[in-house]
Scaffold this active site. Structure first.
Site, mmCIF file in Angstrom:
data_model
loop_
_atom_site.group_PDB
_atom_site.id
_atom_site.type_symbol
_atom_site.label_atom_id
_atom_site.label_comp_id
_atom_site.label_asym_id
_atom_site.label_seq_id
_atom_site.Cartn_x
_atom_site.Cartn_y
_atom_site.Cartn_z
ATOM 1 N N TYR A 174 0.844 -1.197 0.000
ATOM 2 C CA TYR A 174 0.000 0.000 0.000
ATOM 3 C C TYR A 174 0.878 1.246 0.000
ATOM 4 C CZ TYR A 174 -4.084 -2.923 0.813
ATOM 5 O OH TYR A 174 -5.079 -3.855 0.676
ATOM 6 N N ASN A 206 -12.174 0.622 -6.140
ATOM 7 C CA ASN A 206 -11.759 0.335 -7.513
ATOM 8 C C ASN A 206 -12.965 -0.108 -8.341
ATOM 9 O OD1 ASN A 206 -10.581 -0.531 -9.852
ATOM 10 N ND2 ASN A 206 -9.422 -2.227 -8.945
ATOM 11 N N CYS A 262 -6.039 -4.572 -8.189
ATOM 12 C CA CYS A 262 -5.866 -4.152 -6.798
ATOM 13 C C CYS A 262 -5.605 -5.367 -5.896
ATOM 14 C CB CYS A 262 -7.076 -3.352 -6.320
ATOM 15 S SG CYS A 262 -8.639 -4.197 -6.504
ATOM 16 N N HIS A 263 -5.862 -6.572 -6.448
ATOM 17 C CA HIS A 263 -5.553 -7.770 -5.642
ATOM 18 C C HIS A 263 -4.048 -7.959 -5.494
ATOM 19 C CE1 HIS A 263 -5.674 -9.027 -9.908
ATOM 20 N NE2 HIS A 263 -4.750 -9.902 -9.581
ATOM 21 N N GLU A 288 -2.398 -16.393 -10.350
ATOM 22 C CA GLU A 288 -1.242 -15.736 -10.972
ATOM 23 C C GLU A 288 0.074 -16.379 -10.548
ATOM 24 O OE1 GLU A 288 -1.442 -11.481 -10.640
ATOM 25 O OE2 GLU A 288 -3.450 -11.399 -11.481
#
Lengths: 150, 200
Positions: free
Chosen positions: B137, B160, B168-169, B195
């Site tokens: 962050y 978002n 944003c993950h 991912e």
């Protein structure tokens, strides 16, 4: 401005607009008129007041499109009466639609709007663009003729 | 007499549904509406996609609140909203490829017009975090020009409008904690696992 997404207007009113146009111009021409009606409605939709009677508003547009269609047919020398296709329908309904199709446009519109669209005389007058008294007369004449035919 | 007409009128008209769908798709093809939406299935549940003429403008974990989202959009943006598979197809395809592990970056355009100020800078910085990568962050806040604004950055990420495609993950606590997520932490974990190449 209304906060109801147009898609919901389309979903909620598509059946009645379709029925009205089928009654006015026949099932085949109804497709074009239906498209024109909802595309015109989509364009004007943001300006529709929130307290408007959406059903009567759409039927007014549909009526104009049906009349335009009928006028174009007449201009090219075709019959102005709706063409009834042999759509699979109960025989009794087919008989009724044939009789309704044979009415003059204004009587046809009044009958469809009153007993199909369930509109009061005042709104029928608004949709077809005449006085309330004239709408009542058209409806009365239309029903009388239907009684004679059926 | 009138009852006969009423009965005949109310016979079902399935052709009206098909005609209505053609109207919506034609409106989309001719650019006659302002917003187009579609819901699609995904491993994270149903997703609601909303596109404007500029690109994808909102992506929601749909649940039961599709109607509420559309009503908000109608009030805030424009009521000229129609459902269109055609108008939302580019994003549907890319998302399906992403969930199948065959896509690492999203290329179909995003609508940044409604995203302004600090929130825009935060989400731009977030969009630059690559697939399988992560940022804190604090890093995102610094990149957005506000090094001490980690909390504010968190809030901006929480709103978002385009989760998954603005990733944003991939923003985590510096210590390795997951932080928060609009769609719930379980979804954040699933995306990170996807991912990382782990079977979700």
């Amino acid at each position: 401005m209304t906060a109801i997404p147009f898609q919901r207007v389309l979903d909620d009113h598509r059946d009645d607009v379709w029925r009205y146009l089928r009654g006015m111009v026949g099932a085949q021409a109804a497709e074009d008129c239906f498209q024109e009606t909802f595309l015109a409605a989509l364009r004007a939709y943001p300006r529709l007041r929130p307290d408007s009677n959406v059903s009567a508003w759409l039927l007014t547009i549909a009526h104009r499109k049906a009349i335009d269609h009928t006028r174009r047919r007449r201009e090219v020398g075709l019959s102005a009466a709706p063409v009834l296709e042999s759509v699979p329908a109960p025989e009794r309904d087919t008989t009724i639609w044939s009789a309704v199709a044979a009415l003059p446009p204004r009587q046809r519109a009044s009958v469809l709007l009153r007993f199909g669209g369930d509109l009061p005389h005042r709104d029928i007058a608004r949709v077809i663009g005449c006085s309330e008294a004239a709408a009542r007369r058209s409806l009365h004449e239309g029903l009388k003729r239907l009684r004679e035919t059926l | 007499m009138s009852e006969l007409i009423v009965d005949a009128w109310h016979a079902p008209v399935p052709e009206a549904a098909a005609a209505a769908q053609r109207v919506a798709e034609r409106a989309a093809a001719e650019g006659r509406a302002d917003l187009y939406y579609e819901t699609i299935a995904s491993p994270l549940g149903e997703l609601l996609l909303v596109a404007s003429r500029h690109g994808l403008t909102q992506l929601h974990y749909a649940g039961d609140d599709v109607d509420a989202v559309l009503e908000d959009l109608a009030a805030a943006r424009s009521p000229r909203i129609v459902r269109s598979a055609g108008a939302t197809d580019p994003w549907r395809r890319e998302l399906e490829q992403y969930f199948a592990g065959r896509r690492r970056t999203f290329e179909a355009p995003l609508d940044w017009k409604e995203i302004t100020g600090f929130r825009r800078r935060v989400l731009r910085a977030t969009a630059a975090v690559g697939y399988g990568d992560s940022a804190s962050y604090k890093t995102i806040a610094s990149a957005a020009g506000s090094p001490r604004g980690a909390r504010a950055a968190g809030n901006a990420l929480g709103s978002n409008p385009l989760p998954i495609v603005i990733p944003c993950h991939r923003v985590l606590h510096a210590g390795g904690g997951l932080g928060g997520y609009t769609g719930g932490l379980e979804r954040k974990q699933m995306l990170l696992a996807l991912e990382a190449g782990d079977a979700a």
